[in-house]
Structure formats: structure tokens, C-alpha cells
Design an enzyme around this catalytic site. Structure first.
Site, short mmCIF file in Angstrom:
data_model
loop_
_atom_site.label_atom_id
_atom_site.label_comp_id
_atom_site.label_asym_id
_atom_site.label_seq_id
_atom_site.Cartn_x
_atom_site.Cartn_y
_atom_site.Cartn_z
N LEU A 28 0.84 -1.20 0.00
CA LEU A 28 0.00 0.00 0.00
C LEU A 28 0.87 1.25 0.00
CD1 LEU A 28 -2.50 -1.25 2.76
CD2 LEU A 28 -2.92 -1.17 0.28
N CYS B 32 3.82 8.02 -3.65
CA CYS B 32 4.42 8.86 -2.61
C CYS B 32 5.25 8.05 -1.62
CB CYS B 32 3.30 9.61 -1.89
SG CYS B 32 3.84 10.53 -0.47
N SER C 27 -0.44 8.84 -10.97
CA SER C 27 0.29 9.22 -12.18
C SER C 27 1.52 8.33 -12.36
CB SER C 27 0.73 10.68 -12.07
OG SER C 27 1.61 10.83 -10.98
N GLY D 35 8.17 15.66 -15.88
CA GLY D 35 6.77 15.66 -15.46
C GLY D 35 6.20 14.26 -15.40
N ASP E 1 -3.51 12.96 -8.33
CA ASP E 1 -2.71 13.20 -9.54
C ASP E 1 -3.49 12.92 -10.82
OD1 ASP E 1 -0.55 13.81 -7.93
OD2 ASP E 1 0.81 12.37 -8.85
N HIS F 64 12.45 33.42 20.11
CA HIS F 64 13.79 33.86 19.69
C HIS F 64 14.84 32.94 20.30
CE1 HIS F 64 17.08 36.48 18.58
NE2 HIS F 64 17.54 36.35 19.83
P1 FAD Z 1 -0.32 7.72 -6.39
O1 FAD Z 1 0.44 8.02 -5.19
O2 FAD Z 1 0.29 7.69 -7.70
O3 FAD Z 1 -1.14 6.39 -6.09
C1 FAD Z 1 -1.93 5.77 -7.04
C2 FAD Z 1 -2.04 4.29 -6.70
O4 FAD Z 1 -3.04 3.72 -7.52
C3 FAD Z 1 -0.76 3.50 -6.96
O5 FAD Z 1 -0.43 2.74 -5.84
C4 FAD Z 1 -1.12 2.59 -8.13
O6 FAD Z 1 -0.47 1.33 -8.09
C5 FAD Z 1 -2.61 2.42 -7.92
N1 FAD Z 1 -3.34 2.05 -9.13
C6 FAD Z 1 -3.28 2.64 -10.35
N2 FAD Z 1 -4.16 2.06 -11.20
C7 FAD Z 1 -4.76 1.07 -10.50
C8 FAD Z 1 -5.75 0.14 -10.81
N3 FAD Z 1 -6.34 0.08 -12.01
N4 FAD Z 1 -6.14 -0.74 -9.85
C9 FAD Z 1 -5.58 -0.70 -8.62
N5 FAD Z 1 -4.65 0.19 -8.25
C10 FAD Z 1 -4.25 1.06 -9.18
N6 FAD Z 1 4.62 15.19 -3.63
C11 FAD Z 1 4.69 15.96 -2.53
O7 FAD Z 1 3.68 16.55 -2.13
N7 FAD Z 1 5.85 16.10 -1.83
C12 FAD Z 1 6.99 15.49 -2.22
O8 FAD Z 1 8.02 15.63 -1.56
C13 FAD Z 1 6.95 14.68 -3.38
N8 FAD Z 1 8.07 14.05 -3.79
C14 FAD Z 1 8.00 13.25 -4.88
C15 FAD Z 1 9.17 12.61 -5.30
C16 FAD Z 1 9.15 11.79 -6.40
C17 FAD Z 1 10.41 11.11 -6.83
C18 FAD Z 1 7.93 11.57 -7.10
C19 FAD Z 1 7.86 10.67 -8.28
C20 FAD Z 1 6.76 12.22 -6.70
C21 FAD Z 1 6.79 13.07 -5.59
N9 FAD Z 1 5.66 13.74 -5.16
C22 FAD Z 1 5.72 14.55 -4.07
C23 FAD Z 1 4.36 13.61 -5.86
C24 FAD Z 1 3.44 12.61 -5.10
O9 FAD Z 1 4.09 11.36 -5.03
C25 FAD Z 1 2.11 12.48 -5.82
O10 FAD Z 1 1.52 13.75 -6.00
C26 FAD Z 1 1.16 11.61 -5.01
O11 FAD Z 1 1.70 10.33 -4.80
C27 FAD Z 1 -0.20 11.48 -5.71
O12 FAD Z 1 -1.04 10.69 -4.94
P2 FAD Z 1 -2.23 9.86 -5.58
O13 FAD Z 1 -2.88 9.15 -4.44
O14 FAD Z 1 -3.06 10.73 -6.44
O15 FAD Z 1 -1.55 8.80 -6.57
P1 NAD Z 2 7.88 19.20 -13.10
O1 NAD Z 2 6.73 19.50 -13.96
O2 NAD Z 2 7.93 19.71 -11.72
O3 NAD Z 2 9.22 19.68 -13.81
C1 NAD Z 2 9.55 19.27 -15.10
C2 NAD Z 2 10.59 20.24 -15.66
O4 NAD Z 2 11.01 19.71 -16.89
C3 NAD Z 2 10.03 21.63 -15.93
O5 NAD Z 2 10.95 22.58 -15.47
C4 NAD Z 2 9.88 21.66 -17.45
O6 NAD Z 2 10.03 22.96 -18.00
C5 NAD Z 2 11.02 20.75 -17.86
N1 NAD Z 2 10.82 20.12 -19.15
C6 NAD Z 2 9.69 19.64 -19.69
N2 NAD Z 2 9.91 19.11 -20.91
C7 NAD Z 2 11.24 19.26 -21.13
C8 NAD Z 2 12.08 18.92 -22.20
N3 NAD Z 2 11.62 18.29 -23.27
N4 NAD Z 2 13.39 19.24 -22.11
C9 NAD Z 2 13.90 19.86 -21.01
N5 NAD Z 2 13.14 20.21 -19.97
C10 NAD Z 2 11.83 19.91 -20.03
O7 NAD Z 2 7.99 17.61 -13.13
P2 NAD Z 2 8.92 16.62 -12.30
O8 NAD Z 2 10.04 17.33 -11.66
O9 NAD Z 2 9.18 15.48 -13.22
O10 NAD Z 2 7.91 16.13 -11.18
C11 NAD Z 2 6.70 15.44 -11.55
C12 NAD Z 2 5.59 15.78 -10.60
O11 NAD Z 2 5.87 15.25 -9.31
C13 NAD Z 2 5.42 17.28 -10.45
O12 NAD Z 2 4.08 17.60 -10.66
C14 NAD Z 2 5.86 17.58 -9.06
O13 NAD Z 2 5.01 18.54 -8.45
C15 NAD Z 2 5.73 16.26 -8.34
N6 NAD Z 2 6.84 16.20 -7.38
C16 NAD Z 2 6.79 17.00 -6.30
C17 NAD Z 2 7.83 17.04 -5.42
C18 NAD Z 2 7.76 17.93 -4.23
O14 NAD Z 2 6.66 18.34 -3.88
N7 NAD Z 2 8.86 18.23 -3.59
C19 NAD Z 2 8.97 16.30 -5.65
C20 NAD Z 2 9.02 15.52 -6.77
C21 NAD Z 2 7.93 15.47 -7.63
#
Ligand code: FAD
Ligand code: NAD
Length: 467
Positions: free
Chosen positions: A40, A44, A146, A273, A314, A446
């Protein structure tokens, strides 16, 4: 075989889905949560926020020990033990994902493992390890999240050409790493490997890094990362990559003029992205409308155009953030239970966990100018904050935007130590419709970093004390 009816079946156990399921159960709805993976927690907990922050914290300790301790009068000989660092990260993930199972048991949410497919309103077929079953339910909540997007002409091989998931598990520190995309993932995972010793260069399509965030703060972050050794190539992308032996040959393309050149690296991280994930879900087949980017379309109650099918996180529009997904999940099920669930989108903070961290909430100066809103801006540098000085943190600033007429806080942008924690105060103030003066008149302990937030609020009225 049809099964007992549920009030709600949630598809997806990420932060959107599992939080929605728990809240629904708290509200008395008989709830099941379907997850295709055997663990589970979704993106994230498994391959996103949590493992990346575990590695960010470990690599920050390593970088401090190498470069920061000497100034504190601490002499240390430092050596990297990457397998132990990775094992610690895996344990953090395991503890938290099993914690979701505990919370499900506590709240009587039924986890159902297998891929969920909507076969009609009120019917979810789950193809699991023990065959297929059909769950009958009053409502369905799509929370399928996503997946990483790919770049045209570049195929992932999950070893040398990777997206974020594999960049969290590299078996050794690359000598040279190219990153495509200077967003949250590119900068966070780029920072991890740079701190561990990689030479990291980032290709960004736009003319600045973190293009969605406050321009000045983004520029300051770029300078900080450059000082740490990260290199940036703006208005640049990659249009091809091939693995040759243990190297990747990348075709680097300049946006203006379209000139191309080849660069080699050990690892290419593509971080451009993520895309909504609805493959195999059956949503479109039962008539649920998707937008031009494949996101499930919902109204303000998270209801799709098909009665009884809802979506959050997402997979719908808006920032892809865990806390956004969580709050949407809560608001959606509260609405289902007849409560006034609501999410204030303008108050959702966004953080990039580099060091210094960049955190923002609400409007940027550019947003205010686009909307024709006159703003008063207060800034305060960490250089003038006693606690930051004691910590040896000299970079960054707090910037607060308030409506010039009403003094209502419209946004804040913080680059600095623990900006991720500091932004919470401003987000709460904005939820409460506070003015900059409200923040400025609140007593802050402070010496602490939050005093910099108060000073920026004072600076909105041009009466900061310590600059
Ligand atoms: P997800 O977390 O993507 O969960 C979806 C779930 O649905 C998955 O477990 C998947 O297996 C399941 N699923 C999909 N299709 C099916 C199906 N048909 N049947 C059953 N299960 C299914 N966000 C932050 O706010 N802070 C951060 O620091 C941050 N860091 C990140 C770092 C990285 C490297 C990445 C990749 C993302 C990060 N994010 C961060 C983004 C964050 O992970 C997502 O915004 C968040 O997980 C979205 O939650 P969700 O529940 O919509 O989907
Ligand atoms: P992002 O959308 O945050 O950044 C993608 C970057 O790639 C942008 O700056 C964009 O201009 C650039 N880009 C797009 N196409 C390109 C190309 N063809 N060549 C060069 N640059 C290009 O996406 P991400 O960093 O992949 O993260 C994915 C998602 O996960 C985001 O929506 C982000 O909010 C989420 N996430 C959040 C956190 C956090 O909250 N700390 C951490 C990781 C991921």
C-alpha cells in the site's frame, strides 16, 4: 461472483486513495481500497516523496560531514557506504507502507489487492493473485495517480536511462549524471547524487529553473545550486539517447537555433513531469470523460460526468502533490457523507527539497501582475536572522506578498533552511485570511527561523527591525 455491497470502493492506495478510504470509514461508510501492487501507499510512499526525502536527508548529512563540519570545529574523515544508505531508505519506506496497513485495520478499511477495472457504475472488477472478483458498491473513487512521462526519442532502460523510480536505487554513484528537467524531481534527485559525488548537469527547456515558481526565488536557488557544483543549461533539451557500453550518449538540443551536440554520461535522468494513470481502469469505457491531457474530468465535488464515479489526486487536474491528493480525498468523501468538505486551492504549499529549500504558497509577483492586483512586498534575508547565522546558513530570504489595499496575505516564497517547515505558518495564515500585520504582530520565539517570516511580514509595512 458478486460480493457484498460497499458504500465506497477506492481504486488506488496512494496518499489520495488511502486517506480518502480512512476518512470514509471514519464517517461510517463501508469502504474497500483496491491496489494493484502488493504494497500500500502508492507513488508517494513507495517511489516518491518518502524515499526521495530519506535520500535527501542522508546525502545532506554526508555533504555536511564532508564540507560543513570543519567550520564548526569538527574534524571528520568521511566515507560513503551507499548500500547502508539505501537500506535505511528502504526501511523508512517499509515502516511507512506497513503503517498504512495498520491504519486500514484500525479503521476497518478492507484492502483488496489486484488491478481494479470499472465494469459499470457501481461495479469494480479486481484481477488479483487469486483470480478475479467483482465488488459491488454505491460509489467509486478513482485515485490511480500518475506515472513518469517519457521524452520522445528516449527509451528508458531502467539502468542508465532512468526516471525517478530507478534514480532512487542506483547501485553506485555515477561519475557524470545528466538530468533533463529542472523541476522538483530533477533538482531533488540531482542534489542527492551531486552530494554523493556525481558531477550533475541539468538541461531545462525553459529559460529558468523551477519555471512554475517565483522567478526571483528560482534564480536565487539556481545560484545556490551552482555554488554547490550543479551546472545548468537553460533553453536546452535532449532529443535522443543511446547506451554504448557503460555510457549513455545523449543528443542535446538547444531550443533556439536548434543546434545539437552529443554528450556522454553514466546516467541520464529524465524528469520532465508525470502523466495521469488510467490504463486498464475502464473509466473511459464506461463513459467517464478525460481531458486533452488524459486527466479525469471532475466538478467541484470531485464527481465525474458518470453518476457515482468520483476522482481525486494526480489523476485529475491541479498540482501533482501528495498533500493536494490527501485533502481532495478528504473533501470528496466528506461531501459523499453530506458534510461541507472543501479545499482552498490558493493555500496549497509547494516545496522543492533541495538545500536551501524552496517553498511557496499562493501568488507570485508574476501572478499578481497578470491578474492586475497591486501588491505590497516584504522581504527578509536569512543572513540577518540570528538562528540562521548560528546554524551557518547565510543564503536565501523570505518574501511575503500582501494586497496593497487590504494587507491580506496573497502569497509567500521562502528560499532557505527548512523553508518546507516555515511555509506552514503562512499557509495557515492565508487559510484564516490573515493580514501581513496579523503575522507581524504574532510573537515568535527567539532565536528561531520563523522570526524571518515575521520580519518579512513587518517589511510589508516597511518596518522590519533587523535589516
Ligand atoms: P499515487 O500516489 O500515484 O497512487 C496511485 C495508486 O493507484 C498507486 O499505488 C497505483 O499502483 C494504484 N493504481 C493505479 N491504477 C490502479 C488500478 N487500475 N487498480 C488498482 N490500483 C491502481 N509530492 C509531494 O507533495 N511532496 C513530495 O516531496 C513529493 N516528492 C515526490 C518525489 C518523487 C520522486 C515523485 C515521483 C513524486 C513526488 N511527489 C511529491 C508527488 C506525489 O508522489 C504524488 O503527488 C502523489 O503520490 C499522488 O497521490 P495519488 O494518491 O493521487 O496517486
Ligand atoms: P515538473 O513539472 O515539476 O518539472 C519538469 C521540468 O522539466 C520543468 O521545469 C519543465 O520545464 C522541464 N521540461 C519539460 N519538458 C522538457 C524537455 N523536453 N526538455 C527539457 N526540460 C523539459 O515535473 P517533475 O520534476 O518530473 O515532477 C513530476 C511531478 O511530481 C510534479 O508535478 C511535481 O510537483 C511532483 N513532485 C513533487 C515534489 C515535491 O513536492 N517536492 C517532488 C518531486 C515530484
Amino acid at each position: 461472483m458478486a460480493e457484498a455491497s460497499y458504500d465506497l470502493v477506492v481504486i488506488g492506495s496512494g496518499p489520495g486513495g488511502y486517506v480518502a478510504a480512512i476518512r470514509a470509514a471514519q464517517l461510517g461508510l463501508k469502504t474497500a481500497c483496491v491496489e494493484k501492487y502488493p504494497i500500500l501507499g502508492g507513488t508517494c510512499l513507495n517511489v516518491g516523496c518518502i524515499p526521495s526525502k530519506a535520500l535527501l536527508d542522508s546525502s545532506e548529512h554526508f555533504a555536511l560531514a564532508r564540507h560543513g563540519f570543519a567550520a564548526h570545529g569538527i574534524k571528520a574523515q568521511v566515507e560513503l557506504d551507499l548500500p547502508t544508505m539505501m537500506a535505511r531508505k528502504d526501511k523508512v519506506v517499509k515502516d511507512l507502507t506497513s503503517g498504512v496497513g495498520f491504519l486500514f485495520r484500525k479503521n476497518k478499511v478492507e484492502p483488496v489487492f489486484g488491478t481494479g477495472r470499472i465494469v459499470g457504475p457501481g461495479k469494480v472488477e479486481v484481477a488479483g493473485p487469486e483470480g478475479a472478483r467483482t465488488l459491488e458498491t454505491k460509489r467509486i473513487l478513482i485515485a490511480t495517480g500518475s506515472k513518469p512521462a517519457a521524452l520522445k526519442g528516449i527509451a528508458y532502460d531502467d539502468r542508465r536511462i532512468v526516471h525517478s523510480t530507478h534514480a532512487l536505487t542506483l547501485p553506485e554513484v555515477p561519475k557524470r549524471m545528466l538530468v533533463v528537467g529542472a523541476g522538483a524531481i530533477g533538482l531533488e534527485l540531482g542534489s542527492v547524487w551531486m552530494r554523493l559525488g556525481a558531477q550533475v548537469e541539468v538541461l531545462e527547456f525553459m529559460d529558468r529553473i523551477v519555471p512554475g515558481m517565483d522567478k526571483k526565488s528560482g534564480l536565487l536557488l539556481q545560484r545556490s545550486l551552482e555554488k554547490q557544483g550543479m551546472k545548468f543549461h537553460l533553453k536546452t533539451s535532449a532529443s535522443g539517447a543511446r547506451v554504448e557500453g557503460d555510457q549513455v550518449v545523449v543528443t542535446v538540443t538547444e531550443k533556439e537555433g536548434g543546434a545539437t551536440r552529443e554528450e556522454t554520461c553514466d546516467v541520464l535522468l529524465v524528469a520532465v513531469g508525470r502523466r495521469p494513470y488510467t490504463e486498464g481502469l475502464g473509466a473511459a469505457e464506461v463513459g467517464v470523460k478525460l481531458d486533452e491531457r488524459g486527466r479525469v474530468m471532475v466538478d467541484e465535488h470531485y464527481q465525474t460526468n458518470v453518476e457515482g464515479i468520483f476522482a481525486i489526486g494526480d489523476v485529475i487536474q491541479g498540482p501533482m502533490l501528495a498533500h493536494k491528493a490527501e485533502e481532495e480525498g478528504i473533501a470528496a468523501v466528506e461531501r459523499m457523507a453530506g458534510l461541507p468538505g472543501h479545499l482552498e486551492y490558493r493555500c496549497i504549499p509547494n516545496v522543492v527539497y533541495t538545500w536551501p529549500e524552496l517553498a511557496s504558497v499562493g501568488m507570485s509577483e508574476e501572478d499578481a501582475a497578470n491578474d492586475g492586483i497591486e501588491v505590497a512586498i516584504g522581504t527578509f534575508p536569512f543572513l540577518a536572522n540570528g538562528r540562521a547565522k548560528a546554524m551557518g546558513e547565510r543564503e536565501g530570504q523570505v518574501k511575503i506578498l500582501a494586497d496593497a489595499k487590504t494587507d491580506r496575505i496573497l502569497g509567500a516564497h521562502i528560499l532557505g533552511p527548512r523553508a518546507s517547515d516555515l511555509i506552514a505558518e503562512v499557509a495557515t495564515a492565508m487559510e484564516l485570511n490573515a493580514s501581513a500585520e496579523d503575522l507581524a504582530r504574532s510573537v515568535h520565539a527567539h532565536p528561531t527561523l520563523p522570526e524571518a517570516v515575521r520580519e518579512a511580514a513587518l517589511a510589508v509595512a516597511k518596518r522590519a527591525i533587523h535589516v
